[in-house]
Design a protein around this motif. Structure first.
Motif, PDB file in Angstrom:
ATOM      1  N   MET A  95       0.829  -1.202   0.000  1.00  0.00           N
ATOM      2  CA  MET A  95       0.000   0.000   0.000  1.00  0.00           C
ATOM      3  C   MET A  95       0.860   1.247   0.000  1.00  0.00           C
ATOM      4  O   MET A  95       0.385   2.341  -0.284  1.00  0.00           O
ATOM      5  N   THR A  98      -1.310  -3.193  -7.351  1.00  0.00           N
ATOM      6  CA  THR A  98      -2.731  -3.495  -7.144  1.00  0.00           C
ATOM      7  C   THR A  98      -2.965  -4.992  -7.277  1.00  0.00           C
ATOM      8  O   THR A  98      -3.651  -5.606  -6.444  1.00  0.00           O
ATOM      9  N   ARG A 142      -1.629  -6.725  -4.173  1.00  0.00           N
ATOM     10  CA  ARG A 142      -2.526  -6.636  -3.010  1.00  0.00           C
ATOM     11  C   ARG A 142      -3.697  -7.592  -3.148  1.00  0.00           C
ATOM     12  O   ARG A 142      -4.120  -8.229  -2.198  1.00  0.00           O
ATOM     13  N   ARG A 143      -4.217  -7.680  -4.367  1.00  0.00           N
ATOM     14  CA  ARG A 143      -5.381  -8.539  -4.593  1.00  0.00           C
ATOM     15  C   ARG A 143      -5.044 -10.015  -4.476  1.00  0.00           C
ATOM     16  O   ARG A 143      -5.814 -10.788  -3.929  1.00  0.00           O
ATOM     17  N   PHE A 199      -6.262  -8.905   3.758  1.00  0.00           N
ATOM     18  CA  PHE A 199      -6.230  -7.870   4.798  1.00  0.00           C
ATOM     19  C   PHE A 199      -7.364  -8.066   5.804  1.00  0.00           C
ATOM     20  O   PHE A 199      -8.508  -8.328   5.420  1.00  0.00           O
ATOM     21  N   PHE A 259      -8.881  -5.776   9.056  1.00  0.00           N
ATOM     22  CA  PHE A 259      -8.758  -4.447   9.664  1.00  0.00           C
ATOM     23  C   PHE A 259      -9.437  -4.388  11.022  1.00  0.00           C
ATOM     24  O   PHE A 259     -10.262  -5.229  11.368  1.00  0.00           O
ATOM     25  N   LYS A 306      -9.665 -15.806  -0.253  1.00  0.00           N
ATOM     26  CA  LYS A 306      -8.852 -15.401  -1.414  1.00  0.00           C
ATOM     27  C   LYS A 306      -7.650 -16.314  -1.594  1.00  0.00           C
ATOM     28  O   LYS A 306      -7.004 -16.300  -2.624  1.00  0.00           O
TER      29      LYS A 306
HETATM   30  P1  ADP Z   1      -9.513  -1.837  -5.822  1.00  0.00           P
HETATM   31  O1  ADP Z   1      -9.637  -0.337  -5.639  1.00  0.00           O
HETATM   32  O2  ADP Z   1      -9.747  -2.298  -7.218  1.00  0.00           O
HETATM   33  O3  ADP Z   1     -10.236  -2.634  -4.795  1.00  0.00           O
HETATM   34  P2  ADP Z   1      -7.049  -1.749  -4.394  1.00  0.00           P
HETATM   35  O4  ADP Z   1      -5.654  -1.866  -4.862  1.00  0.00           O
HETATM   36  O5  ADP Z   1      -7.493  -0.459  -3.828  1.00  0.00           O
HETATM   37  O6  ADP Z   1      -7.960  -2.177  -5.607  1.00  0.00           O
HETATM   38  O7  ADP Z   1      -7.307  -2.898  -3.323  1.00  0.00           O
HETATM   39  C1  ADP Z   1      -6.726  -4.168  -3.405  1.00  0.00           C
HETATM   40  C2  ADP Z   1      -6.756  -4.776  -2.030  1.00  0.00           C
HETATM   41  O8  ADP Z   1      -5.968  -3.998  -1.120  1.00  0.00           O
HETATM   42  C3  ADP Z   1      -8.151  -4.861  -1.438  1.00  0.00           C
HETATM   43  O9  ADP Z   1      -8.327  -6.144  -0.884  1.00  0.00           O
HETATM   44  C4  ADP Z   1      -8.193  -3.788  -0.375  1.00  0.00           C
HETATM   45  O10 ADP Z   1      -8.937  -4.237   0.737  1.00  0.00           O
HETATM   46  C5  ADP Z   1      -6.737  -3.581  -0.020  1.00  0.00           C
HETATM   47  N1  ADP Z   1      -6.447  -2.152   0.236  1.00  0.00           N
HETATM   48  C6  ADP Z   1      -6.410  -1.179  -0.675  1.00  0.00           C
HETATM   49  N2  ADP Z   1      -6.085   0.005  -0.129  1.00  0.00           N
HETATM   50  C7  ADP Z   1      -5.907  -0.206   1.172  1.00  0.00           C
HETATM   51  C8  ADP Z   1      -5.565   0.620   2.282  1.00  0.00           C
HETATM   52  N3  ADP Z   1      -5.309   1.917   2.191  1.00  0.00           N
HETATM   53  N4  ADP Z   1      -5.459   0.053   3.503  1.00  0.00           N
HETATM   54  C9  ADP Z   1      -5.698  -1.245   3.603  1.00  0.00           C
HETATM   55  N5  ADP Z   1      -6.021  -2.081   2.597  1.00  0.00           N
HETATM   56  C10 ADP Z   1      -6.135  -1.585   1.398  1.00  0.00           C
END
Ligand code: ADP
Ligand code: ADP
Length: 229
Positions: A56, A80, A83-84, A89, A91, A155
């Motif tokens: 992130m 991106t 992360r996916r 994650f 929270f 996932k």
């Molecule tokens: P999208 O906007 O297409 O969902 P992101 O890259 O924003 O793609 O998100 C990919 C993953 O990362 C998701 O599972 C999301 O929960 C997580 N994520 C994205 N931004 C944050 C953040 N600032 N803090 C925590 N988790 C995040």
């Protein structure tokens, strides 16, 4: 068997004249299948480290490898995807979709995943087998966190990153959530990293990393972690 490696990672913030080091020369190996707690007071750099491991945020110095690939060299699109695909994650405040049921929340997160696990099995594993069709607002905080954990686990990510997962829960419910994360760690052989300022949570870790002022000041294997029934 290293899953992630942080090499001399620093994150500096320039605040006018002052430079804040949110992370200072952090070296860290995370091994496959570990159950790690990163413990430190507010402002010690835990979120900074989690954000960097989770793709992130990028460090100002140093490199971060996931399964041997340097994620600090990734562009936004690759980050991106990282992360996916690689990170689940969890929270403090669950971040569930209020208009979706427990099952639909998990389903939505797994739609784009190649190796997703069976959603119903994961919901059973987190103890929500009979609450699948309920909406978050109909469920307690602990149950909502169980949905969030199911969503992250289904996932089938390489790493579960949990940011104060018990921060919004009472003590007993928090212990139950930690116990669940440990069960998931063992059952699915998922690597788990939890950040918290909560000392008792640290006592449940298999490996405890302590942070102060952006630095790792202690990193040790816990020979007798507390494992409640
Ligand atoms: P999208 O906007 O297409 O969902 P992101 O890259 O924003 O793609 O998100 C990919 C993953 O990362 C998701 O599972 C999301 O929960 C997580 N994520 C994205 N931004 C944050 C953040 N600032 N803090 C925590 N988790 C995040
Ligand atoms: P923790 O998660 O342990 O509370 P953080 O990683 O949030 O710690 O913060 C570590 C340090 O970095 C703190 O001194 C904080 O004020 C600073 N910091 C974090 N994010 C920023 C930012 N975006 N801009 C400036 N300073 C920041």
């Amino acid at each position: 068997n290293i899953l992630m490696k942080a090499e001399n990672v620093s994150k500096l913030y320039q605040m006018g004249e002052v430079t804040v080091a949110a992370a200072k020369n952090v070296d860290l190996n995370i091994y496959k299948g570990e159950f790690v707690v990163v413990l430190g007071p507010s402002g010690s750099g835990k979120s900074t480290l989690l954000n960097i491991l989770g793709g992130m945020d990028l460090p100002t110095d140093g490199k971060v490898f996931m399964e041997g690939e340097d994620i600090t060299s990734y562009n936004d699109r690759k980050l991106t995807a990282y992360r996916r695909e690689k990170i689940g994650f969890v929270f403090q405040f669950y971040n569930l979709m209020a208009n979706l049921t427990a099952r639909e929340n998990v389903e939505l997160a797994t739609e784009i995943c190649k190796d997703a696990l069976n959603i119903d099995e994961v919901l059973e594993a987190v103890g929500l087998g009979d609450r699948k069709d309920h909406f978050p607002a109909q469920m307690s905080g602990g149950e909502q966190q169980r949905i969030a954990i199911a969503r992250a686990v289904a996932k089938n990510p390489a790493l579960l990153l949990c940011d104060e997962p018990t921060g919004a829960l009472d003590f007993e419910t928090g212990i139950k959530i930690l116990t669940l994360l440990k069960e998931i760690n063992k059952k699915y052989n998922k690597t788990v990293v939890i950040i918290t300022h909560n000392v008792p949570i640290g006592e449940m870790a298999d490996r405890l990393i302590k942070m102060r002022s952006g630095e790792i000041i202690e990193d040790k294997i816990n020979d007798s972690p507390i494992n409640p029934e």
